[in-house]
Write an enzyme that holds these catalytic residues in place. Structure first.
Site, PDB file in Angstrom:
ATOM      1  N   SER A 142      37.935-107.211   3.948  1.00 41.58           N
ATOM      2  CA  SER A 142      38.514-105.998   4.537  1.00 41.58           C
ATOM      3  C   SER A 142      37.881-105.809   5.909  1.00 41.58           C
ATOM      4  CB  SER A 142      38.166-104.799   3.646  1.00 41.58           C
ATOM      5  OG  SER A 142      38.415-103.586   4.321  1.00 41.58           O
ATOM      6  N   TYR A 155      32.192 -99.473  -0.864  1.00 44.14           N
ATOM      7  CA  TYR A 155      33.247-100.463  -0.591  1.00 44.14           C
ATOM      8  C   TYR A 155      32.814-101.408   0.526  1.00 44.14           C
ATOM      9  CZ  TYR A 155      38.025-102.170   0.290  1.00 44.14           C
ATOM     10  OH  TYR A 155      39.141-102.958   0.464  1.00 44.14           O
ATOM     11  N   ALA A 157      29.841-102.180   1.394  1.00 41.99           N
ATOM     12  CA  ALA A 157      28.770-103.069   0.898  1.00 41.99           C
ATOM     13  C   ALA A 157      29.369-104.264   0.158  1.00 41.99           C
ATOM     14  CB  ALA A 157      27.828-102.293  -0.016  1.00 41.99           C
ATOM     15  N   LYS A 159      32.357-105.531   0.518  1.00 43.20           N
ATOM     16  CA  LYS A 159      33.159-106.394   1.395  1.00 43.20           C
ATOM     17  C   LYS A 159      32.273-107.136   2.406  1.00 43.20           C
ATOM     18  CE  LYS A 159      37.139-105.665  -0.548  1.00 43.20           C
ATOM     19  NZ  LYS A 159      37.894-106.729  -1.224  1.00 43.20           N
TER      20      LYS A 159
HETATM   21  N1  LIG Z   1      45.361-102.028   0.713  1.00 46.52           N
HETATM   22  C1  LIG Z   1      44.484-102.022   1.704  1.00 46.52           C
HETATM   23  O1  LIG Z   1      44.564-101.179   2.611  1.00 46.52           O
HETATM   24  C2  LIG Z   1      43.415-103.073   1.784  1.00 46.52           C
HETATM   25  C3  LIG Z   1      42.681-103.176   2.955  1.00 46.52           C
HETATM   26  C4  LIG Z   1      41.676-104.114   3.061  1.00 46.52           C
HETATM   27  C5  LIG Z   1      41.401-104.949   1.992  1.00 46.52           C
HETATM   28  N2  LIG Z   1      42.116-104.836   0.845  1.00 46.52           N
HETATM   29  C6  LIG Z   1      41.773-105.708  -0.269  1.00 46.52           C
HETATM   30  O2  LIG Z   1      42.910-106.391  -0.708  1.00 46.52           O
HETATM   31  C7  LIG Z   1      42.792-106.691  -2.097  1.00 46.52           C
HETATM   32  C8  LIG Z   1      44.065-106.231  -2.810  1.00 46.52           C
HETATM   33  O3  LIG Z   1      44.182-104.845  -2.610  1.00 46.52           O
HETATM   34  P1  LIG Z   1      45.559-104.035  -2.830  1.00 46.52           P
HETATM   35  O4  LIG Z   1      45.672-103.070  -1.732  1.00 46.52           O
HETATM   36  O5  LIG Z   1      46.661-104.968  -3.121  1.00 46.52           O
HETATM   37  O6  LIG Z   1      45.172-103.204  -4.145  1.00 46.52           O
HETATM   38  P2  LIG Z   1      46.021-102.789  -5.418  1.00 46.52           P
HETATM   39  O7  LIG Z   1      47.454-102.620  -5.076  1.00 46.52           O
HETATM   40  O8  LIG Z   1      45.274-101.653  -6.038  1.00 46.52           O
HETATM   41  O9  LIG Z   1      45.874-104.088  -6.325  1.00 46.52           O
HETATM   42  C9  LIG Z   1      44.608-104.470  -6.763  1.00 46.52           C
HETATM   43  C10 LIG Z   1      44.757-105.595  -7.752  1.00 46.52           C
HETATM   44  O10 LIG Z   1      43.435-105.921  -8.238  1.00 46.52           O
HETATM   45  C11 LIG Z   1      43.494-105.918  -9.664  1.00 46.52           C
HETATM   46  N3  LIG Z   1      42.202-105.561 -10.241  1.00 46.52           N
HETATM   47  C12 LIG Z   1      41.481-104.429 -10.068  1.00 46.52           C
HETATM   48  N4  LIG Z   1      40.376-104.472 -10.821  1.00 46.52           N
HETATM   49  C13 LIG Z   1      40.389-105.663 -11.476  1.00 46.52           C
HETATM   50  C14 LIG Z   1      39.526-106.288 -12.415  1.00 46.52           C
HETATM   51  N5  LIG Z   1      38.407-105.694 -12.854  1.00 46.52           N
HETATM   52  N6  LIG Z   1      39.860-107.517 -12.894  1.00 46.52           N
HETATM   53  C15 LIG Z   1      40.997-108.116 -12.463  1.00 46.52           C
HETATM   54  N7  LIG Z   1      41.853-107.590 -11.584  1.00 46.52           N
HETATM   55  C16 LIG Z   1      41.546-106.366 -11.105  1.00 46.52           C
HETATM   56  C17 LIG Z   1      44.588-104.914 -10.022  1.00 46.52           C
HETATM   57  O11 LIG Z   1      45.162-105.208 -11.264  1.00 46.52           O
HETATM   58  P3  LIG Z   1      44.830-104.558 -12.672  1.00 46.52           P
HETATM   59  O12 LIG Z   1      44.686-103.097 -12.467  1.00 46.52           O
HETATM   60  O13 LIG Z   1      46.012-104.965 -13.493  1.00 46.52           O
HETATM   61  O14 LIG Z   1      43.570-105.215 -13.146  1.00 46.52           O
HETATM   62  C18 LIG Z   1      45.609-105.218  -8.933  1.00 46.52           C
HETATM   63  O15 LIG Z   1      46.409-106.310  -9.299  1.00 46.52           O
HETATM   64  C19 LIG Z   1      41.532-105.968  -2.572  1.00 46.52           C
HETATM   65  O16 LIG Z   1      40.468-106.870  -2.646  1.00 46.52           O
HETATM   66  C20 LIG Z   1      41.283-104.943  -1.495  1.00 46.52           C
HETATM   67  O17 LIG Z   1      39.927-104.586  -1.395  1.00 46.52           O
HETATM   68  C21 LIG Z   1      43.124-103.918   0.709  1.00 46.52           C
END
Ligand SMILES: NC(=O)c1ccc[n+]([C@@H]2O[C@H](COP(=O)([O-])OP(=O)(O)OC[C@H]3O[C@@H](n4cnc5c(N)ncnc54)[C@H](OP(=O)(O)O)[C@@H]3O)[C@@H](O)[C@H]2O)c1
Length: 267
Positions: A142, A155, A157, A159
Protein backbone atom coordinates in the site's frame (compact mmCIF):
# COMPACT_ATOMS: atom_id res chain seq x y z
CA UNK A 1 -0.75 -22.38 -19.39
CA UNK A 2 -0.09 -20.34 -16.24
CA UNK A 3 -1.05 -21.51 -12.76
CA UNK A 4 -1.78 -18.50 -10.55
CA UNK A 5 -2.71 -18.47 -6.86
CA UNK A 6 -4.45 -15.38 -5.45
CA UNK A 7 -5.06 -14.86 -1.73
CA UNK A 8 -7.92 -12.56 -0.76
CA UNK A 9 -9.72 -13.57 -3.95
CA UNK A 10 -13.27 -13.46 -2.57
CA UNK A 11 -13.71 -9.70 -2.90
CA UNK A 12 -12.23 -6.39 -4.03
CA UNK A 13 -8.87 -6.26 -5.81
CA UNK A 14 -8.13 -10.01 -5.55
CA UNK A 15 -11.48 -11.01 -7.09
CA UNK A 16 -10.99 -8.48 -9.89
CA UNK A 17 -7.45 -9.74 -10.59
CA UNK A 18 -8.93 -13.25 -10.91
CA UNK A 19 -11.65 -12.12 -13.33
CA UNK A 20 -9.22 -10.09 -15.47
CA UNK A 21 -6.74 -12.98 -15.63
CA UNK A 22 -9.52 -15.35 -16.67
CA UNK A 23 -10.74 -12.87 -19.25
CA UNK A 24 -7.46 -11.77 -20.80
CA UNK A 25 -5.53 -15.00 -21.12
CA UNK A 26 -5.59 -16.36 -24.67
CA UNK A 27 -4.16 -19.57 -23.30
CA UNK A 28 -6.36 -21.04 -20.61
CA UNK A 29 -5.33 -20.02 -17.11
CA UNK A 30 -5.43 -22.16 -13.97
CA UNK A 31 -6.49 -20.16 -10.92
CA UNK A 32 -6.38 -21.03 -7.24
CA UNK A 33 -8.66 -18.71 -5.28
CA UNK A 34 -8.13 -18.44 -1.52
CA UNK A 35 -9.91 -16.49 1.24
CA UNK A 36 -12.10 -17.35 4.22
CA UNK A 37 -15.61 -16.93 2.77
CA UNK A 38 -16.44 -19.98 0.65
CA UNK A 39 -19.64 -18.66 -0.94
CA UNK A 40 -17.98 -15.48 -2.14
CA UNK A 41 -15.03 -17.47 -3.50
CA UNK A 42 -17.43 -19.74 -5.37
CA UNK A 43 -19.18 -16.75 -6.95
CA UNK A 44 -15.81 -15.42 -8.20
CA UNK A 45 -14.91 -18.93 -9.40
CA UNK A 46 -18.16 -19.20 -11.39
CA UNK A 47 -17.38 -15.93 -13.22
CA UNK A 48 -13.82 -17.06 -13.97
CA UNK A 49 -14.95 -20.49 -15.20
CA UNK A 50 -17.48 -18.84 -17.53
CA UNK A 51 -14.54 -16.97 -19.07
CA UNK A 52 -12.67 -20.23 -19.69
CA UNK A 53 -10.41 -20.54 -16.64
CA UNK A 54 -9.85 -23.72 -14.67
CA UNK A 55 -10.44 -22.85 -11.02
CA UNK A 56 -9.70 -24.44 -7.66
CA UNK A 57 -11.29 -22.81 -4.61
CA UNK A 58 -9.49 -23.31 -1.30
CA UNK A 59 -11.12 -21.73 1.78
CA UNK A 60 -8.14 -20.43 3.75
CA UNK A 61 -7.46 -18.19 6.72
CA UNK A 62 -3.96 -16.86 6.00
CA UNK A 63 -3.47 -15.93 9.66
CA UNK A 64 -2.97 -19.69 10.26
CA UNK A 65 0.47 -20.92 9.11
CA UNK A 66 -0.69 -24.52 8.64
CA UNK A 67 -3.61 -23.31 6.49
CA UNK A 68 -1.11 -21.44 4.27
CA UNK A 69 1.00 -24.59 3.85
CA UNK A 70 -2.13 -26.65 3.06
CA UNK A 71 -3.22 -24.05 0.50
CA UNK A 72 0.02 -24.33 -1.45
CA UNK A 73 0.06 -28.15 -1.11
CA UNK A 74 -3.51 -28.40 -2.47
CA UNK A 75 -2.74 -26.05 -5.35
CA UNK A 76 0.33 -28.02 -6.41
CA UNK A 77 -1.40 -31.39 -5.96
CA UNK A 78 -4.32 -30.22 -8.12
CA UNK A 79 -2.51 -28.42 -10.94
CA UNK A 80 0.97 -29.98 -10.76
CA UNK A 81 2.93 -26.78 -10.00
CA UNK A 82 2.73 -23.04 -9.53
CA UNK A 83 3.81 -20.10 -11.72
CA UNK A 84 2.55 -17.10 -9.75
CA UNK A 85 1.70 -16.35 -6.12
CA UNK A 86 -0.25 -13.12 -5.53
CA UNK A 87 -0.17 -12.20 -1.83
CA UNK A 88 -3.21 -9.94 -1.75
CA UNK A 89 -5.24 -10.93 1.34
CA UNK A 90 -5.38 -8.06 3.76
CA UNK A 91 -7.37 -6.20 6.35
CA UNK A 92 -7.44 -2.52 7.15
CA UNK A 93 -7.62 -0.51 10.37
CA UNK A 94 -8.15 3.10 11.27
CA UNK A 95 -7.62 4.56 14.75
CA UNK A 96 -5.34 7.08 16.36
CA UNK A 97 -2.84 5.19 18.51
CA UNK A 98 -3.77 7.27 21.57
CA UNK A 99 -7.40 6.14 21.20
CA UNK A 100 -6.58 2.42 21.41
CA UNK A 101 -7.09 1.03 24.93
CA UNK A 102 -4.33 -1.23 26.30
CA UNK A 103 -6.68 -4.23 26.43
CA UNK A 104 -7.51 -3.76 22.73
CA UNK A 105 -3.94 -3.63 21.42
CA UNK A 106 -4.06 -7.34 20.49
CA UNK A 107 -5.74 -6.49 17.18
CA UNK A 108 -2.44 -4.91 16.08
CA UNK A 109 -1.03 -8.44 16.19
CA UNK A 110 -4.01 -9.85 14.25
CA UNK A 111 -3.45 -7.30 11.53
CA UNK A 112 0.23 -8.25 11.32
CA UNK A 113 -0.66 -11.97 11.16
CA UNK A 114 -2.91 -11.46 8.14
CA UNK A 115 -1.08 -8.75 6.20
CA UNK A 116 2.55 -9.70 6.84
CA UNK A 117 2.69 -13.24 8.21
CA UNK A 118 0.04 -14.61 5.83
CA UNK A 119 2.25 -13.42 2.96
CA UNK A 120 5.41 -14.83 4.58
CA UNK A 121 3.86 -18.25 5.22
CA UNK A 122 2.34 -18.56 1.74
CA UNK A 123 5.54 -17.37 0.06
CA UNK A 124 7.72 -19.76 2.07
CA UNK A 125 5.58 -22.76 1.14
CA UNK A 126 5.32 -21.72 -2.52
CA UNK A 127 8.95 -20.76 -3.16
CA UNK A 128 10.34 -24.21 -4.10
CA UNK A 129 7.58 -24.61 -6.72
CA UNK A 130 8.01 -21.06 -8.05
CA UNK A 131 11.75 -21.70 -8.43
CA UNK A 132 11.06 -24.81 -10.50
CA UNK A 133 9.17 -22.64 -13.03
CA UNK A 134 11.07 -19.33 -12.74
CA UNK A 135 7.83 -17.93 -11.47
CA UNK A 136 6.56 -14.67 -10.09
CA UNK A 137 5.72 -13.40 -6.62
CA UNK A 138 3.40 -10.43 -6.20
CA UNK A 139 2.92 -8.62 -2.89
CA UNK A 140 0.06 -6.15 -2.52
CA UNK A 141 1.38 -3.58 -0.06
CA UNK A 142 0.00 0.00 0.00
CA UNK A 143 1.14 3.61 -0.27
CA UNK A 144 0.77 3.36 3.52
CA UNK A 145 3.73 0.97 3.26
CA UNK A 146 5.90 3.80 1.88
CA UNK A 147 4.65 6.77 3.91
CA UNK A 148 3.30 6.64 7.49
CA UNK A 149 -0.31 7.80 7.49
CA UNK A 150 -2.03 9.22 10.62
CA UNK A 151 -4.66 6.85 12.04
CA UNK A 152 -2.86 3.99 10.33
CA UNK A 153 -0.09 3.04 12.76
CA UNK A 154 -1.11 -0.63 12.70
CA UNK A 155 -1.84 -0.81 8.98
CA UNK A 156 1.26 1.16 7.98
CA UNK A 157 3.40 -1.08 10.20
CA UNK A 158 2.10 -4.21 8.42
CA UNK A 159 2.58 -2.70 4.98
CA UNK A 160 6.07 -1.29 5.71
CA UNK A 161 6.93 -4.79 6.96
CA UNK A 162 5.70 -6.28 3.68
CA UNK A 163 7.72 -3.70 1.76
CA UNK A 164 10.92 -4.64 3.61
CA UNK A 165 10.33 -8.40 3.50
CA UNK A 166 9.70 -8.51 -0.22
CA UNK A 167 12.52 -6.06 -1.05
CA UNK A 168 14.99 -8.30 0.78
CA UNK A 169 13.53 -11.44 -0.81
CA UNK A 170 13.77 -9.89 -4.29
CA UNK A 171 17.48 -9.40 -3.78
CA UNK A 172 17.94 -12.93 -2.41
CA UNK A 173 16.24 -14.31 -5.52
CA UNK A 174 18.41 -12.44 -8.03
CA UNK A 175 19.66 -14.95 -10.58
CA UNK A 176 17.03 -17.59 -9.77
CA UNK A 177 14.57 -16.36 -12.40
CA UNK A 178 11.89 -15.71 -9.78
CA UNK A 179 10.68 -12.09 -9.79
CA UNK A 180 9.15 -10.16 -6.91
CA UNK A 181 6.71 -7.35 -7.72
CA UNK A 182 5.45 -5.16 -4.88
CA UNK A 183 2.31 -3.15 -5.59
CA UNK A 184 1.50 0.05 -3.72
CA UNK A 185 -2.13 1.03 -4.33
CA UNK A 186 -3.49 4.32 -2.98
CA UNK A 187 -7.18 4.61 -2.10
CA UNK A 188 -9.07 2.01 -4.15
CA UNK A 189 -12.86 1.75 -4.32
CA UNK A 190 -13.45 -1.42 -2.26
CA UNK A 191 -15.10 -2.21 1.08
CA UNK A 192 -11.79 -2.76 2.90
CA UNK A 193 -11.98 0.30 5.14
CA UNK A 194 -15.63 -0.37 6.09
CA UNK A 195 -14.95 -3.84 7.49
CA UNK A 196 -11.46 -2.96 8.76
CA UNK A 197 -10.83 -2.49 12.49
CA UNK A 198 -11.70 0.59 14.54
CA UNK A 199 -9.93 1.49 17.82
CA UNK A 200 -11.69 -1.40 19.59
CA UNK A 201 -10.73 -3.92 16.93
CA UNK A 202 -14.32 -4.12 15.62
CA UNK A 203 -15.53 -3.62 12.03
CA UNK A 204 -15.38 0.15 11.53
CA UNK A 205 -18.49 0.44 9.31
CA UNK A 206 -17.20 3.77 7.97
CA UNK A 207 -14.12 4.86 6.07
CA UNK A 208 -11.60 7.12 7.80
CA UNK A 209 -10.18 8.28 4.47
CA UNK A 210 -11.50 10.64 1.83
CA UNK A 211 -13.07 8.30 -0.72
CA UNK A 212 -13.66 10.84 -3.51
CA UNK A 213 -11.20 10.25 -6.31
CA UNK A 214 -10.60 6.62 -5.26
CA UNK A 215 -9.06 4.46 -7.99
CA UNK A 216 -11.43 1.93 -9.54
CA UNK A 217 -10.86 -1.72 -8.67
CA UNK A 218 -10.59 -2.49 -12.38
CA UNK A 219 -7.72 -0.01 -12.87
CA UNK A 220 -5.89 -1.20 -9.76
CA UNK A 221 -6.15 -4.88 -10.75
CA UNK A 222 -5.00 -4.10 -14.30
CA UNK A 223 -1.93 -2.23 -13.01
CA UNK A 224 -1.01 -5.13 -10.73
CA UNK A 225 -1.37 -7.65 -13.57
CA UNK A 226 0.76 -5.45 -15.84
CA UNK A 227 3.50 -5.17 -13.18
CA UNK A 228 3.40 -8.93 -12.63
CA UNK A 229 3.55 -9.69 -16.36
CA UNK A 230 6.49 -7.34 -16.95
CA UNK A 231 8.22 -8.54 -13.76
CA UNK A 232 8.44 -4.95 -12.52
CA UNK A 233 10.02 -4.45 -9.10
CA UNK A 234 7.36 -2.02 -7.97
CA UNK A 235 3.99 -0.70 -9.05
CA UNK A 236 3.52 2.66 -7.30
CA UNK A 237 0.01 3.93 -7.97
CA UNK A 238 -1.29 7.51 -8.21
CA UNK A 239 0.62 10.66 -9.03
CA UNK A 240 0.76 11.66 -5.34
CA UNK A 241 2.19 8.25 -4.48
CA UNK A 242 4.89 8.51 -7.14
CA UNK A 243 6.12 11.95 -6.07
CA UNK A 244 5.43 11.40 -2.35
CA UNK A 245 8.24 8.87 -1.87
CA UNK A 246 10.82 11.21 -3.40
CA UNK A 247 9.41 14.27 -1.64
CA UNK A 248 9.80 12.38 1.64
CA UNK A 249 13.58 12.40 1.15
CA UNK A 250 13.83 16.16 0.64
CA UNK A 251 10.78 17.63 2.39
CA UNK A 252 9.49 15.17 5.01
CA UNK A 253 7.44 17.75 6.92
CA UNK A 254 5.51 18.57 3.74
CA UNK A 255 4.76 14.86 3.24
CA UNK A 256 3.49 14.68 6.83
CA UNK A 257 1.05 17.53 6.14
CA UNK A 258 -0.09 15.84 2.91
CA UNK A 259 -0.63 12.58 4.83
CA UNK A 260 -2.93 14.39 7.26
CA UNK A 261 -4.81 15.87 4.32
CA UNK A 262 -5.76 12.35 3.16
CA UNK A 263 -7.59 11.74 6.45
CA UNK A 264 -11.14 12.89 7.10
CA UNK A 265 -11.41 16.03 9.30
CA UNK A 266 -13.24 14.33 12.19
CA UNK A 267 -10.41 11.79 12.76
N1 LIG B 1 -8.66 -0.84 -1.24
C1 LIG B 1 -7.65 -0.02 -1.01
O1 LIG B 1 -7.82 1.21 -0.97
C2 LIG B 1 -6.26 -0.56 -0.83
C3 LIG B 1 -5.20 0.33 -0.84
C4 LIG B 1 -3.91 -0.12 -0.66
C5 LIG B 1 -3.67 -1.48 -0.48
N2 LIG B 1 -4.72 -2.34 -0.47
C6 LIG B 1 -4.43 -3.75 -0.24
O2 LIG B 1 -4.99 -4.53 -1.26
C7 LIG B 1 -5.32 -5.82 -0.76
C8 LIG B 1 -6.77 -6.14 -1.15
O3 LIG B 1 -7.58 -5.17 -0.56
P1 LIG B 1 -9.10 -4.89 -1.02
O4 LIG B 1 -9.29 -3.43 -1.03
O5 LIG B 1 -9.43 -5.69 -2.22
O6 LIG B 1 -9.88 -5.45 0.25
P2 LIG B 1 -11.25 -6.25 0.39
O7 LIG B 1 -12.19 -5.89 -0.70
O8 LIG B 1 -11.67 -6.07 1.81
O9 LIG B 1 -10.76 -7.74 0.16
C9 LIG B 1 -9.85 -8.31 1.05
C10 LIG B 1 -9.70 -9.77 0.73
O10 LIG B 1 -8.81 -10.34 1.72
C11 LIG B 1 -9.45 -11.49 2.26
N3 LIG B 1 -9.02 -11.73 3.64
C12 LIG B 1 -9.13 -10.91 4.71
N4 LIG B 1 -8.67 -11.53 5.80
C13 LIG B 1 -8.24 -12.76 5.41
C14 LIG B 1 -7.68 -13.88 6.08
N5 LIG B 1 -7.45 -13.87 7.40
N6 LIG B 1 -7.38 -14.99 5.36
C15 LIG B 1 -7.62 -15.01 4.03
N7 LIG B 1 -8.15 -14.00 3.33
C16 LIG B 1 -8.46 -12.89 4.03
C17 LIG B 1 -10.95 -11.20 2.16
O11 LIG B 1 -11.69 -12.38 2.09
P3 LIG B 1 -12.45 -13.13 3.27
O12 LIG B 1 -13.13 -12.11 4.09
O13 LIG B 1 -13.36 -14.05 2.53
O14 LIG B 1 -11.39 -13.89 4.02
C18 LIG B 1 -11.01 -10.51 0.80
O15 LIG B 1 -11.06 -11.46 -0.23
C19 LIG B 1 -5.09 -5.76 0.74
O16 LIG B 1 -3.85 -6.34 1.06
C20 LIG B 1 -5.07 -4.29 1.04
O17 LIG B 1 -4.31 -3.98 2.19
C21 LIG B 1 -6.01 -1.93 -0.64
Amino acid sequence: MQTILITGASDGIGAEIARQLAHSNKQQVQLILAARQLERLQAVATSCKSLGAQVLVVPTDVSDPEACRQLIAQAVAHFGGLDVLINNAGISAHALFSEVAAQDLAWYENLMRVNLWGSVWCTHAALPYLQQRQGRIVAVSSLAGLVGVPGRTAYSATKFAMTGFFEALRTELLGTGVSVTTAYPGVVDTQIRYHGYNAKGQAAGVSGLKEDGAMSVKTCAALIIEGMTLREREVVMTFKGKIGRFLKLIAPSLVERLAWAAVKKET
